[in-house]
Scaffold this motif. Structure first.
Motif, PDB file in Angstrom:
ATOM      1  N   GLY A 142       0.442   1.858  12.032  1.00 44.86           N
ATOM      2  CA  GLY A 142       0.348   0.900  10.933  1.00 44.86           C
ATOM      3  C   GLY A 142      -0.750   1.230   9.941  1.00 44.86           C
ATOM      4  N   GLU A 143      -1.353   2.408  10.065  1.00 46.99           N
ATOM      5  CA  GLU A 143      -2.405   2.820   9.138  1.00 46.99           C
ATOM      6  C   GLU A 143      -1.773   3.369   7.858  1.00 46.99           C
ATOM      7  OE1 GLU A 143      -5.651   4.371  12.453  1.00 46.99           O
ATOM      8  OE2 GLU A 143      -3.980   5.673  11.845  1.00 46.99           O
ATOM      9  N   GLU A 144      -2.339   3.013   6.738  1.00 41.17           N
ATOM     10  CA  GLU A 144      -1.775   3.404   5.457  1.00 41.17           C
ATOM     11  C   GLU A 144      -2.034   4.883   5.179  1.00 41.17           C
ATOM     12  OE1 GLU A 144      -2.743   1.941   1.038  1.00 41.17           O
ATOM     13  OE2 GLU A 144      -1.835   0.363   2.302  1.00 41.17           O
ATOM     14  N   VAL A 145      -0.967   5.607   4.932  1.00 42.57           N
ATOM     15  CA  VAL A 145      -1.046   7.019   4.579  1.00 42.57           C
ATOM     16  C   VAL A 145      -1.109   7.181   3.066  1.00 42.57           C
ATOM     17  CG1 VAL A 145       0.218   9.216   4.642  1.00 42.57           C
ATOM     18  CG2 VAL A 145       0.155   7.753   6.670  1.00 42.57           C
ATOM     19  N   LEU A 146      -0.340   6.378   2.355  1.00 41.80           N
ATOM     20  CA  LEU A 146      -0.272   6.461   0.897  1.00 41.80           C
ATOM     21  C   LEU A 146       0.314   5.184   0.337  1.00 41.80           C
ATOM     22  CD1 LEU A 146      -0.254   8.035  -1.853  1.00 41.80           C
ATOM     23  CD2 LEU A 146       2.012   8.872  -1.214  1.00 41.80           C
ATOM     24  N   SER A 147      -0.274   4.708  -0.755  1.00 39.09           N
ATOM     25  CA  SER A 147       0.293   3.610  -1.526  1.00 39.09           C
ATOM     26  C   SER A 147       0.280   4.021  -2.994  1.00 39.09           C
ATOM     27  CB  SER A 147      -0.527   2.330  -1.334  1.00 39.09           C
ATOM     28  OG  SER A 147      -0.049   1.294  -2.179  1.00 39.09           O
ATOM     29  N   TYR A 148       1.389   3.780  -3.693  1.00 42.28           N
ATOM     30  CA  TYR A 148       1.445   4.168  -5.102  1.00 42.28           C
ATOM     31  C   TYR A 148       2.482   3.313  -5.823  1.00 42.28           C
ATOM     32  CZ  TYR A 148       5.850   6.520  -4.123  1.00 42.28           C
ATOM     33  OH  TYR A 148       7.142   6.773  -3.761  1.00 42.28           O
ATOM     34  N   VAL A 149       2.377   3.286  -7.143  1.00 35.55           N
ATOM     35  CA  VAL A 149       3.346   2.606  -7.998  1.00 35.55           C
ATOM     36  C   VAL A 149       4.138   3.669  -8.749  1.00 35.55           C
ATOM     37  CG1 VAL A 149       3.640   1.092  -9.998  1.00 35.55           C
ATOM     38  CG2 VAL A 149       1.932   0.542  -8.253  1.00 35.55           C
ATOM     39  N   ARG A 150       5.420   3.457  -8.886  1.00 34.25           N
ATOM     40  CA  ARG A 150       6.219   4.298  -9.780  1.00 34.25           C
ATOM     41  C   ARG A 150       7.176   3.414 -10.561  1.00 34.25           C
ATOM     42  NH1 ARG A 150      11.680   7.041  -7.796  1.00 34.25           N
ATOM     43  NH2 ARG A 150      12.085   6.019  -5.798  1.00 34.25           N
ATOM     44  N   TRP A 151       7.607   3.913 -11.700  1.00 33.22           N
ATOM     45  CA  TRP A 151       8.614   3.192 -12.482  1.00 33.22           C
ATOM     46  C   TRP A 151       9.742   4.162 -12.815  1.00 33.22           C
ATOM     47  CZ3 TRP A 151       3.520   3.657 -13.248  1.00 33.22           C
ATOM     48  CH2 TRP A 151       3.031   4.407 -14.335  1.00 33.22           C
ATOM     49  N   VAL A 152      10.944   3.621 -12.702  1.00 31.49           N
ATOM     50  CA  VAL A 152      12.132   4.451 -12.754  1.00 31.49           C
ATOM     51  C   VAL A 152      13.200   3.780 -13.613  1.00 31.49           C
ATOM     52  CG1 VAL A 152      12.906   3.428 -10.575  1.00 31.49           C
ATOM     53  CG2 VAL A 152      13.881   5.585 -11.291  1.00 31.49           C
ATOM     54  N   MET A 153      13.911   4.585 -14.413  1.00 27.52           N
ATOM     55  CA  MET A 153      15.002   4.065 -15.230  1.00 27.52           C
ATOM     56  C   MET A 153      16.288   4.107 -14.411  1.00 27.52           C
ATOM     57  SD  MET A 153      16.554   5.359 -18.903  1.00 27.52           S
ATOM     58  CE  MET A 153      14.919   5.576 -19.598  1.00 27.52           C
TER      59      MET A 153
END
Length: 362
Positions: A142-153
């Protein structure tokens, strides 16, 4: 004549724009156990030479238990889980922001990904819309490896579907130093620059400095197909030449993350000691790429960042961070090409504008 029984299709066609709504939570399928084979294949595809992801002994010399997989490979695996639910019907992946790398990802770890829709905006043509998602990949503990935001059409299922209320998230332009995650055991006191490949450390780089990475790498169709399958990225635009031959470009698009990995691997020549990616501040796939294009890269140092000591107000004397703009171009060597033209638009050969933060020994 007997009646034929009609069986409803059980196949999934992915979400269209009108299927997304603010606050939507998605648990993505297919957990992925990462192996040393994944890292070996990743190295074969891109030729990355950063010492930390290449050598267990080097990793142990700076305080880690062993060599973690390449940070970009961790990104691709987390990203790939999201594609069937987020971007199967995408036209383009537009950008990234607020990316933070957490604990190192090691062979043997299992990755799962979840996403939350944090914004939606229908485009003026009424045929497509932009979806903003925050995706988080965690290991088996349950440890966070990666968090990110993306936006997609994303395509709409029907042009007659009503437009949702527009919500565009207010994202920070730069991940703050307080948000960076550093392994507690990381210690550069025994850092060996002969093994890393360069004598240039954090203090040798200056804000505004531009490093042209000299080398180029041509995209091969087979390698791109293999890479995208490695990440279990099922986006149609990368695989189905039958349908894409009838699309806007008449052929398959190269996965944008493939360009990020190529540019990052090329950046080794000139930034050998940028051993780990700590954050993705922002990123844009400026223009499409196709098989046969040759990718070059250059970096610009945007900011030098002092890292705080674990216990105290002073800065670390063994480790710093650089905020770097990594630019990828196609079919030119970057040396004399500006990022933008006089009218403010990107130079037509620029394909990637990637703002990220890397860790570097002092």
């Amino acid at each position: 004549m007997s009646e034929q029984k009609v069986i409803a299709s059980k196949t999934k066609r992915g979400n269209f724009f009108e299927d997304f709504y603010l606050g939507m939570q998605i648990e993505h399928a297919t957990p992925r156990t990462v192996t040393s084979g994944d890292q070996a294949l990743y190295t074969a595809l891109y030729g990355s030479r950063f010492a930390l992801s290449s050598s267990d002994e080097f990793a142990r010399s700076i305080g880690l238990e062993r060599s973690p997989v390449d940070d970009c490979l961790a990104f691709h695996i987390v990203f790939g889980k999201t594609v069937p639910d987020i971007s199967l019907n995408a036209i383009a992946n537009l950008g990234y922001g607020e990316g933070v790398f957490g604990v190192p990802l090691y062979p043997g770890d299992t990755v799962t990904t979840t996403s939350e829709v944090i914004g939606v905006k229908e485009n003026s043509n009424g045929k497509t819309g932009v979806v903003y998602v925050r995706s988080t990949g965690c290991n088996q503990r349950g440890e966070e490896v990666l968090s990110y935001v993306r936006w997609v059409m994303v395509r709409k299922r029907s042009v007659d579907s009503p437009a949702p209320e527009t919500v565009v998230p207010n994202l920070v332009k730069v991940v703050s130093v307080e948000e960076l995650t550093l392994p507690d055991s990381l210690n550069m006191s025994e850092f060996d620059e002969k093994l890393s490949g360069s004598p240039y450390r954090w203090g040798d780089y200056e804000v505004g400095e531009k490093i042209v990475h000299v080398d180029g790498m041509t995209i091969e169709e087979a390698e791109h197909q293999m890479a995208t399958r490695l990440y279990q990225n099922t986006a149609k635009v990368h695989f189905n030449n039958h349908t894409e031959s009838q699309g806007r470009f008449g052929k398959r698009l190269i996965y944008g993350g493939h360009i990020i990995s190529l540019a990052r691997a090329l950046s080794f020549n000139g930034m050998e000691n940028a051993i780990k990616i700590a954050a993705i501040n922002g990123g844009t796939h400026v223009a499409p790429t196709f098989a046969g294009d040759t990718i070059y890269a250059w970096s610009e140092v945007l900011e030098k960042i002092e890292l705080p000591e674990k216990n105290g107000p002073s800065s670390r004397n063994d480790l710093g961070a650089l905020r770097v703009r990594l630019v990828g171009t196609k079919n030119n060597d970057c040396a004399s090409r500006p990022l933008r033209q006089e009218d403010g638009r990107y130079h037509p050969d620029v394909v990637l504008d990637f703002d990220y933060t890397v860790l570097m020994p002092k």
